[in-house]
Design an enzyme around this catalytic site. Structure first.
Site, PDB file in Angstrom:
ATOM      1  CE  LYS A 290      -0.443  -4.510  -0.903  1.00  0.00           C
ATOM      2  NZ  LYS A 290      -1.182  -4.006  -2.063  1.00  0.00           N
ATOM      3  CE  LYS A 345       3.262  -4.110  -1.609  1.00  0.00           C
ATOM      4  NZ  LYS A 345       2.397  -3.632  -2.570  1.00  0.00           N
TER       5      LYS A 345
END
Ligand SMILES: NCC(=O)CCC(=O)O
Length: 450
Positions: A290, A345
């Site tokens: 992330k 992400k």
């Protein structure tokens, strides 16, 4: 005179042999030599499909047409012998390999299509507000927050599109936010009650995912607990709270807990604690990669979880740095610690990360990769389409291209706010196809390949 007749005779015999060759050796390739063949036909027809050898000019100096110069170039630079003539007198390049052969029609193309988009691979994020209307608009076009009744309706519509995976996020009222984020493990919260009721209602027809992070509950907007004195996010105390939050979510019936907090060593602690309490079949989807990105702003505005009232103005001390690949080591670490799905992400700027993880995983453990098309990316596409004044069909075509890039890079699972919209698009395409190809809808199956 005799000498001239001799030359004429020689050419006559040569022509005769050539013609007989054409007539009797139908299966043979007839290579032509540009040097031997003169043209009386216009140059523009030279490379047309049904020309014969006579069309090939003896290319000489002083020609002035571009086409002649171009052909001359081919003849001198490249191996002209690769050109041949087939039985029908068409010129072709002699080669065993023709990449366009397998692209001859859409059915052939689909033979080697390994990037089928299926709604069954989507996870659809949904926001749950605490009370009031079934459905509230947000600042983001097409994204709503729901209460229990509203989310039930949304899920029912999605099931018809073969979307079965739902990632739920709580929109927490400001009064319930605190420094230690106790609300995140309150089994009686509206969010937890909603999870329980959804699982009771839909049972195994849905797979429920829930985020493990403190930002929706945190007065400071951070994913971990902020220490005011030290002015930092405290890792191990945060992990304690995250472990409690995971246990609470498991007790409320979620199938997959999704640590998105990026604290160190929490996967192992969460796994051990879940196992100890008998939740050995609860999966962990780890937000393994992330990145500390600018693309989460719309999400934070929906949750009212912007970083505030503290000195740490970004999440760079725990989320990943886009300058390097160091955090890729987390993939192996998290898998060892017990996660079942890894995630990357945001998506569009991090396709290289997906593909690197794919190579790592292909060499060893078979763990699926999820990719999250985050809120900023959603807005980016919506606004792009709007700025061009294009329609939804155009937007969905962009999504097809986008989702295929994820699958090519190596992702298996796509988390997207577009899930339902794209499911409706696929259904629309499918129904149109039924009208054309097949009158029976009994074999209805939305897993249409695009
Ligand atoms: N933990 C969930 C997110 O951070 C979502 C981000 C986004 O959609 O922008």
């Amino acid at each position: 005179m005799i000498k001239v007749n001799g030359i004429v005779l020689f050419y006559f015999i040569l022509n005769l042999v050539y013609c007989l060759n054409n007539v009797f050796r139908k299966n043979a390739y007839i290579l032509y030599s540009p040097k031997l063949i003169k043209s009386s036909k216009p140059a523009s027809r030279r490379w047309s499909t049904s020309q014969n050898n006579d069309n090939i000019v003896n290319l000489s100096k002083g020609e002035n047409s571009i086409e002649e110069a171009y052909n001359n170039n081919i003849a001198s630079k490249y191996n002209i012998k690769n050109f041949a003539k087939d039985i029908n007198d068409n010129i072709y390049i002699e080669t065993n390999r023709r990449g366009r052969r397998i692209k001859k029609n859409k059915h052939l193309i689909s033979l080697y299509n390994n990037t089928n988009i299926k709604t069954s691979n989507f996870i659809y994020p949904l926001f749950i507000h605490e009370e009031g209307n079934e459905k509230n608009e947000t600042k983001l076009e097409g994204i709503h927050t729901y209460n229990y009744e509203g989310v039930v309706k949304e899920i029912e519509e999605c099931l018809k599109l073969n979307i079965h995976h739902f990632m739920l996020f709580p929109v927490v009222n400001d009064q319930k936010k605190s420094i230690y984020c106790e609300e995140c493990y309150n089994e009686n919260s509206y969010f937890c009650q909603t999870l329980k009721k959804l699982k009771d209602k839909f049972a195994h027809d849905v797979v429920i995912y829930a985020d493990v992070a403190l930002d929706p509950y945190n007065v400071y907007g951070h994913d971990g607990i902020y220490d005011e004195k030290k002015r930092e996010i405290i890792n191990d105390i945060s992990v304690h709270t995250l472990v409690k939050q995971s246990l609470c979510l498991a007790k409320c019936g979620v199938d997959v807990v999704c640590p998105s907090d990026s604290m160190d060593n929490r996967i192992e602690q969460i796994r051990k604690n879940l196992d100890f309490y008998g939740f050995r079949n609860i999966l962990i989807l780890s937000y393994t990669c992330k990145y500390a990105s600018c693309m989460y702003a719309p999400f934070r505005s929906i949750l009212s979880s912007n970083i505030s009232h503290n000195f740490v103005k970004n999440k760079q001390s725990y989320q990943h740095d886009s300058n390097n690949y160091i955090d890729l080591n987390n993939v192996e670490k998290h898998i060892k610690e017990g996660c079942d799905i890894v995630m990357v992400k945001p998506s569009i700027f991090y396709l290289d990360i997906i593909s690197k993880i794919r190579s790592k995983l292909d060499a060893g453990t078979n763990v699926p990769i999820a990719v999250y098309n985050v809120s900023g990316e959603y807005v980016m596409i919506k606004n792009y389409v709007k700025s061009l004044k294009k329609d939804l069909k155009y937007e969905n075509e962009i999504l097809t291209e986008l989702f295929k890039s994820y699958l090519r890079a190596g992702a298996n699972i796509i988390i997207t706010y577009f899930a339902k919209q794209y499911g409706l698009y696929m259904l629309d395409l499918y129904e149109k196809r039924i009208k054309v190809d097949d009158n029976s809808s009994s074999n209805f199956n939305i897993e249409l390949t695009l």
